[in-house]
Write a protein that holds these residues in place. Structure first.
Motif, mmCIF file in Angstrom:
data_model
loop_
_atom_site.group_PDB
_atom_site.id
_atom_site.type_symbol
_atom_site.label_atom_id
_atom_site.label_comp_id
_atom_site.label_asym_id
_atom_site.label_seq_id
_atom_site.Cartn_x
_atom_site.Cartn_y
_atom_site.Cartn_z
ATOM 1 N N GLU A 121 43.122 24.778 -35.826
ATOM 2 C CA GLU A 121 42.726 26.025 -36.486
ATOM 3 C C GLU A 121 41.561 26.682 -35.752
ATOM 4 O OE1 GLU A 121 41.320 27.611 -40.901
ATOM 5 O OE2 GLU A 121 41.945 25.543 -40.609
ATOM 6 N N GLY A 122 41.672 27.967 -35.493
ATOM 7 C CA GLY A 122 40.623 28.713 -34.816
ATOM 8 C C GLY A 122 40.814 28.817 -33.323
ATOM 9 N N LEU A 123 41.715 28.006 -32.779
ATOM 10 C CA LEU A 123 41.986 28.065 -31.348
ATOM 11 C C LEU A 123 43.346 28.716 -31.118
ATOM 12 C CD1 LEU A 123 40.756 24.557 -30.125
ATOM 13 C CD2 LEU A 123 39.515 26.726 -30.115
ATOM 14 N N SER A 124 43.471 29.410 -30.008
ATOM 15 C CA SER A 124 44.713 30.119 -29.698
ATOM 16 C C SER A 124 45.315 29.527 -28.426
ATOM 17 C CB SER A 124 44.411 31.611 -29.501
ATOM 18 O OG SER A 124 45.570 32.335 -29.172
ATOM 19 N N PRO A 125 46.645 29.485 -28.297
ATOM 20 C CA PRO A 125 47.627 29.884 -29.309
ATOM 21 C C PRO A 125 48.015 28.715 -30.204
ATOM 22 C CG PRO A 125 48.752 29.375 -27.274
ATOM 23 C CD PRO A 125 47.278 29.155 -27.013
ATOM 24 N N THR A 126 48.756 29.010 -31.264
ATOM 25 C CA THR A 126 49.346 27.994 -32.131
ATOM 26 C C THR A 126 50.860 28.112 -32.022
ATOM 27 O OG1 THR A 126 47.501 28.040 -33.687
ATOM 28 C CG2 THR A 126 49.591 27.171 -34.499
ATOM 29 N N ARG A 127 51.527 26.976 -31.939
ATOM 30 C CA ARG A 127 52.983 26.981 -31.830
ATOM 31 C C ARG A 127 53.596 26.320 -33.068
ATOM 32 N NH1 ARG A 127 50.843 25.673 -26.866
ATOM 33 N NH2 ARG A 127 51.321 27.154 -25.190
ATOM 34 N N VAL A 128 54.611 26.962 -33.598
ATOM 35 C CA VAL A 128 55.361 26.408 -34.724
ATOM 36 C C VAL A 128 56.714 25.940 -34.203
ATOM 37 C CG1 VAL A 128 56.397 26.875 -36.970
ATOM 38 C CG2 VAL A 128 54.179 27.874 -36.398
ATOM 39 N N LEU A 180 57.954 28.798 -31.816
ATOM 40 C CA LEU A 180 57.367 30.128 -31.982
ATOM 41 C C LEU A 180 55.885 30.062 -31.659
ATOM 42 C CD1 LEU A 180 58.994 30.752 -35.485
ATOM 43 C CD2 LEU A 180 59.969 31.314 -33.243
ATOM 44 N N THR A 181 55.375 31.065 -30.949
ATOM 45 C CA THR A 181 53.975 31.080 -30.520
ATOM 46 C C THR A 181 53.236 32.220 -31.199
ATOM 47 O OG1 THR A 181 54.598 30.156 -28.367
ATOM 48 C CG2 THR A 181 52.424 31.193 -28.538
ATOM 49 N N PHE A 182 51.999 31.930 -31.685
ATOM 50 C CA PHE A 182 51.201 32.916 -32.420
ATOM 51 C C PHE A 182 49.768 32.934 -31.881
ATOM 52 C CE2 PHE A 182 54.560 31.326 -35.134
ATOM 53 C CZ PHE A 182 55.164 32.509 -35.535
ATOM 54 N N LYS A 183 49.191 34.142 -31.852
ATOM 55 C CA LYS A 183 47.834 34.308 -31.334
ATOM 56 C C LYS A 183 46.774 33.916 -32.363
ATOM 57 C CE LYS A 183 49.215 38.264 -28.455
ATOM 58 N NZ LYS A 183 49.022 39.733 -28.238
ATOM 59 N N GLU A 184 46.976 34.346 -33.631
ATOM 60 C CA GLU A 184 45.985 34.092 -34.678
ATOM 61 C C GLU A 184 46.658 33.476 -35.894
ATOM 62 O OE1 GLU A 184 43.216 37.253 -35.586
ATOM 63 O OE2 GLU A 184 43.701 38.266 -33.716
ATOM 64 N N TYR A 185 47.295 32.349 -35.701
ATOM 65 C CA TYR A 185 48.024 31.684 -36.785
ATOM 66 C C TYR A 185 47.110 31.403 -37.975
ATOM 67 C CZ TYR A 185 50.356 27.899 -39.318
ATOM 68 O OH TYR A 185 50.910 27.098 -40.293
ATOM 69 N N ARG A 186 47.554 31.805 -39.189
ATOM 70 C CA ARG A 186 46.768 31.593 -40.403
ATOM 71 C C ARG A 186 47.515 30.815 -41.478
ATOM 72 N NH1 ARG A 186 43.836 37.532 -41.208
ATOM 73 N NH2 ARG A 186 42.724 37.535 -39.204
#
Length: 374
Positions: free
Chosen positions: A145-152, A165-171
């Motif tokens: 959390e807080g680091l980019s990127p996040t992958r689902v 799936l890749t996200f820049k600001e995953y919440r």
């Protein structure tokens, strides 16, 4: 705009309730405790409280059915963490290579049946945290959390990778009850909606709260004081709330209702018209709502309520009591179920109501209790 709901229910519009809450509410429900599972200070409960639930205190986990019967008891390693699908029918144990809570290396996931017997093992998956859908599908989150990127990572129920799936600001993400859709909040970039194989269906405005209906064609979101209902990713209703922030939303498209819960207010609206049916405002300064749930049949709404006791008392004596408020859907009836506990904790008590509105499961730091509603 006319909404093509499968079923519609016309609820009474009680104009006298709109300004002053549930005016003249009468206590008509009766309660009967059916069972109680006692928790220790170290016990943690996972599950939605609407199905099987799991209690764990390393190195032991216990799975219970909705009537409090033990399905199994199992010892686990200190490096392992249990996960459970919302309906409580899919159980897995995630094992890491160290005890660190920020550890990024997953050794394996062991999937269990409802008797605690290992069914199969998923070795060395890439993600470091996991969620299970009600259909057994596996959703893995790779990142911190807080680091980019996040992958689902999207897996089927046998561990086959379907998409990443890749996200820049995953919440965060929400999985539909069927397990066939998911919504992922990517901050300013919006709320992304996918099918279970990762095909993008829509990019919606970002929202603080978002939840699927039982019919996953419908998705409700709330942001900046506005509730939006989407049908097949298209807006079909917009409702403005007097509260800019909602702590929780609950929708029931089949019964034509949405409930919005803020810290000091819960309100019920018709989905088709957008009209408010009733609202209840908390007058006491030291009380606030904690949870919200609707029965599938639309007859009962339950809300947890915490009593803080104020900042002038020691921390250990705050949050030591609360209530479950049980509302009739027409707003005419409110009955409180009192709770008291010595293990303090913000956000308690919690409650969920069964599909028929005939029972609720109540959670505090000290117990899980099933209460019949009569």
């Amino acid at each position: 705009m006319k909404i093509a709901f499968a079923h519609r229910m016309t609820l009474l519009l009680m104009t006298a309730l709109l300004l002053f809450g549930v005016s003249g509410a009468r206590a008509a429900f009766r309660f009967e405790s059916q069972y109680k599972t006692t928790l220790t200070a170290d016990d943690r409960v996972i599950g939605s409280l609407k199905g099987n639930y799991l209690v764990y205190d390393h190195p032991q986990i216990t799975l219970y059915d909705p009537d409090g019967k033990k399905l199994f008891v199992k010892k686990i390693d200190y490096t392992a963490r249990p996960i459970l699908s919302p309906n409580g029918k899919h159980v897995a144990i995630v094992t890491y290579d160290s005890k660190s809570p920020t550890d990024l290396k997953t050794l394996r996931i062991d999937f269990l049946d409802l008797a605690g017997k290992k069914q199969w093992t998923f070795n060395k998956p890439t993600p470091n945290s996991f969620m299970l859908g009600n259909n057994g599908a596996i959703f893995g989150i790779e990142g911190v959390e807080g680091l980019s990127p996040t992958r689902v990572h999207l897996f089927d129920q046998f561990g086959a990778l379907l998409n990443m799936l890749t996200f820049k600001e995953y919440r965060g993400l929400a999985i539909s009850p069927s397990g066939l859709k998911l919504a992922v909040d990517d901050g300013k970039d919006g709320l992304f909606v996918y099918d279970s194989t990762g095909n993008q269906l829509a990019i919606l405005p970002s929202a603080k709260q978002y939840v699927f209906d039982n019919d996953d064609r419908y998705l409700g979101t709330f942001a900046d004081g506005v509730f939006r209902l989407y049908q097949d990713q298209k807006v079909v209703q917009t409702i403005k709330s007097t509260d800019p922030v909602a702590l929780q939303i609950a929708i029931n498209v089949q019964k034509n209702m949405v409930a919005l819960m803020a810290a000091k207010r819960v309100a019920l609206y018709e989905l088709v018209s957008g009209n408010m049916i009733w609202e209840f405002r908390v007058q006491e300064p030291d009380r606030m709502f904690t949870t919200l749930d609707l029965a599938d049949n639309g007859k009962v709404i339950v809300c947890g309520m915490d009593v803080n006791n104020g900042s002038t008392v020691p921390k250990e004596k705050r949050h030591s009591k609360g209530y479950i408020y049980v509302f009739a859907a027409d707003g005419k009836t409110l009955t409180p179920w009192p709770e008291s506990y010595t293990l303090w904790g913000i956000g308690f008590p919690k409650a969920a109501v069964n599909s028929s509105g005939s029972a609720m499961t109540v959670l505090t730091r000290e117990k899980v209790e099933k209460v019949l509603i009569k």
